[in-house]
Design an enzyme around this catalytic site. Sequence first.
Site, PDB file in Angstrom:
ATOM      1  N   HIS A 192       3.322  -8.175   9.692  1.00  0.00           N
ATOM      2  CA  HIS A 192       4.480  -8.628   8.966  1.00  0.00           C
ATOM      3  C   HIS A 192       5.731  -7.754   8.958  1.00  0.00           C
ATOM      4  CE1 HIS A 192       1.874 -11.467   6.117  1.00  0.00           C
ATOM      5  NE2 HIS A 192       1.642 -11.784   7.477  1.00  0.00           N
ATOM      6  N   TYR A 246       4.846 -11.680  -3.951  1.00  0.00           N
ATOM      7  CA  TYR A 246       4.468 -10.942  -5.158  1.00  0.00           C
ATOM      8  C   TYR A 246       5.487 -11.676  -6.286  1.00  0.00           C
ATOM      9  CZ  TYR A 246       2.420  -7.081  -2.293  1.00  0.00           C
ATOM     10  OH  TYR A 246       1.808  -6.502  -1.471  1.00  0.00           O
ATOM     11  N   PRO A 304      -3.891  -1.960  -7.126  1.00  0.00           N
ATOM     12  CA  PRO A 304      -3.850  -2.309  -5.955  1.00  0.00           C
ATOM     13  C   PRO A 304      -2.143  -3.157  -5.296  1.00  0.00           C
ATOM     14  CG  PRO A 304      -4.716  -4.047  -7.429  1.00  0.00           C
ATOM     15  CD  PRO A 304      -4.571  -2.719  -8.008  1.00  0.00           C
ATOM     16  N   LYS A 310      -1.930   0.275  -1.267  1.00  0.00           N
ATOM     17  CA  LYS A 310      -1.950   1.789  -0.697  1.00  0.00           C
ATOM     18  C   LYS A 310      -3.504   2.450  -0.574  1.00  0.00           C
ATOM     19  CE  LYS A 310       2.071   2.044   0.223  1.00  0.00           C
ATOM     20  NZ  LYS A 310       2.665   1.441   1.533  1.00  0.00           N
ATOM     21  N   TYR A 343       6.662   0.749   1.053  1.00  0.00           N
ATOM     22  CA  TYR A 343       5.762  -0.373   1.410  1.00  0.00           C
ATOM     23  C   TYR A 343       5.090   0.027   2.855  1.00  0.00           C
ATOM     24  CZ  TYR A 343       3.417  -5.022   1.006  1.00  0.00           C
ATOM     25  OH  TYR A 343       2.693  -5.898   1.046  1.00  0.00           O
TER      26      TYR A 343
HETATM   27  C1  PHB Z   1      -4.737  -8.459  -0.447  1.00  0.00           C
HETATM   28  O1  PHB Z   1      -4.422  -9.139   0.309  1.00  0.00           O
HETATM   29  O2  PHB Z   1      -5.943  -8.598  -1.125  1.00  0.00           O
HETATM   30  C2  PHB Z   1      -3.779  -7.553  -1.076  1.00  0.00           C
HETATM   31  C3  PHB Z   1      -2.404  -7.667  -0.407  1.00  0.00           C
HETATM   32  C4  PHB Z   1      -1.333  -6.975  -1.028  1.00  0.00           C
HETATM   33  C5  PHB Z   1      -1.661  -5.953  -2.161  1.00  0.00           C
HETATM   34  C6  PHB Z   1      -2.978  -6.291  -2.729  1.00  0.00           C
HETATM   35  C7  PHB Z   1      -3.833  -6.758  -2.182  1.00  0.00           C
HETATM   36  O3  PHB Z   1      -0.805  -5.395  -2.506  1.00  0.00           O
END
Ligand code: PHB
Length: 390
Positions: free
Chosen positions: A72, A201, A293, A297, A385
């Site tokens: 990505h 997000y 989460p 990280k 990120y």
């Molecule tokens: C996930 O795919 O579980 C996931 C992806 C990004 C995040 C947190 C969890 O920031």
Amino acid sequence: MRTQVAIIGAGPSGLLLGALLHRAGVDAVILEARTPEYVLGRIRAGVLEQVTVDLLDQVGVGARMHREGLVHGGFELAFGGARHRIDMHGLTGGKSVMVYGQTEVTHDLMDARAAAGLTTIYEAAQVSLHDFDGAQPRVRYVKDGATHEIACDFIAGCDGFHGVSRASVPAGALQTFERVYPFGWLGILSDTPPVSHELIYTHHERGFALCSMRSMTRSRHYVQCSLDDKVENWSDDAFWDELRRRLDPAAAEALVTGPSIEKSIAPLRSFVAEPMRFGRLFLAGDAAHIVPPTGAKGLNLAATDVSYLGSAIAEHYQEKSDAGIDSYSQRCLRRIWRAERFSWWFTSLMHRFPETGAFGQKMQAAELDYLVNSVAASTAMAENYVGLPL
Ligand code: PHB
Ligand code: APR
């Protein structure tokens, strides 16, 4: 039994450390409290920084990740009913992340360990750590009713937040820093196509939502929930309805729903224990620190901890130098605190905080507006990120 390094915990930290030590010619035994199936049943985040990808390649377990993982170059932030792309690739001079589940990383590491004939003792009960402040540490455990002892040179505490390693350190020797957030994440795994080819997000007045994925046919979605919510109270339909309400109209339209394969609630916490070394005991991964989460990280920090630890131990045997061992804690903590800051910031920006009044909400809205309209702010987010340099 005797080994050079006793590793406590066969999560990603313990398994990756085992692989790194094996490549360096250092002998290690892993002790794990649970069964392999239990370890693989835990669903966690799935975004790997380039540093983590490189480490997995270095220990020879990257083949399936490169075949099945998704590269990505950006992600989206949604608020006020619209989406804004953060072009990680463009903003960081060509960097990207790999979307590949932690379960798969653990699986690949487990398979490689078994294929190399390395020792992992599963279902080791009553694990206890002894004499790590001296030259000859020992680890005891009970397996099938019999007590065993491992004599070793070093102990690596890779046993997660609730493990025995951090708990074995005298309280006065440890300083802890913690923030517990007033909400959790309710997550669903489903065999449905993701909403978009990149992660979304979403900041919404009903709470945060995240559209993530494991593949182009398997999705991972989350909604912010309250701390006293119970998984049993959330039917699949209730989850999908709540997620749809929070998404922007185009994402809500694109959302494909289906039965959940897994559903769980995780609390959000920031936590760091300092230092990470006590004589011949080292803490690594979730045993030493937790990040919320948001930004994924956790696994990446665990990977860099054990990379530093693996090199430090190899240096001890090969070059007869303890420089890496002496600087282990400080080196890890610098990176950890920067990731803690990013995860705390991203969490604070995206969630609805029950105690935040109208002013706090205006601050979040203004910051989001600034973030997506300023190249400087977007770049700062993108470089965190994709992962700060080692
Ligand atoms: C996930 O795919 O579980 C996931 C992806 C990004 C995040 C947190 C969890 O920031
Ligand atoms: N004895 C032996 N093993 C133990 C003990 C014990 N007393 N206590 C816990 N364990 C095992 C757990 O069963 C688990 O398999 O240690 C392992 C720790 O694994 P994780 O919790 O996955 O921690 P870590 O390997 O550091 O991985 C960090 O996990 O939580 C995520 O976001 C985090 O992605 C990051 C990763």
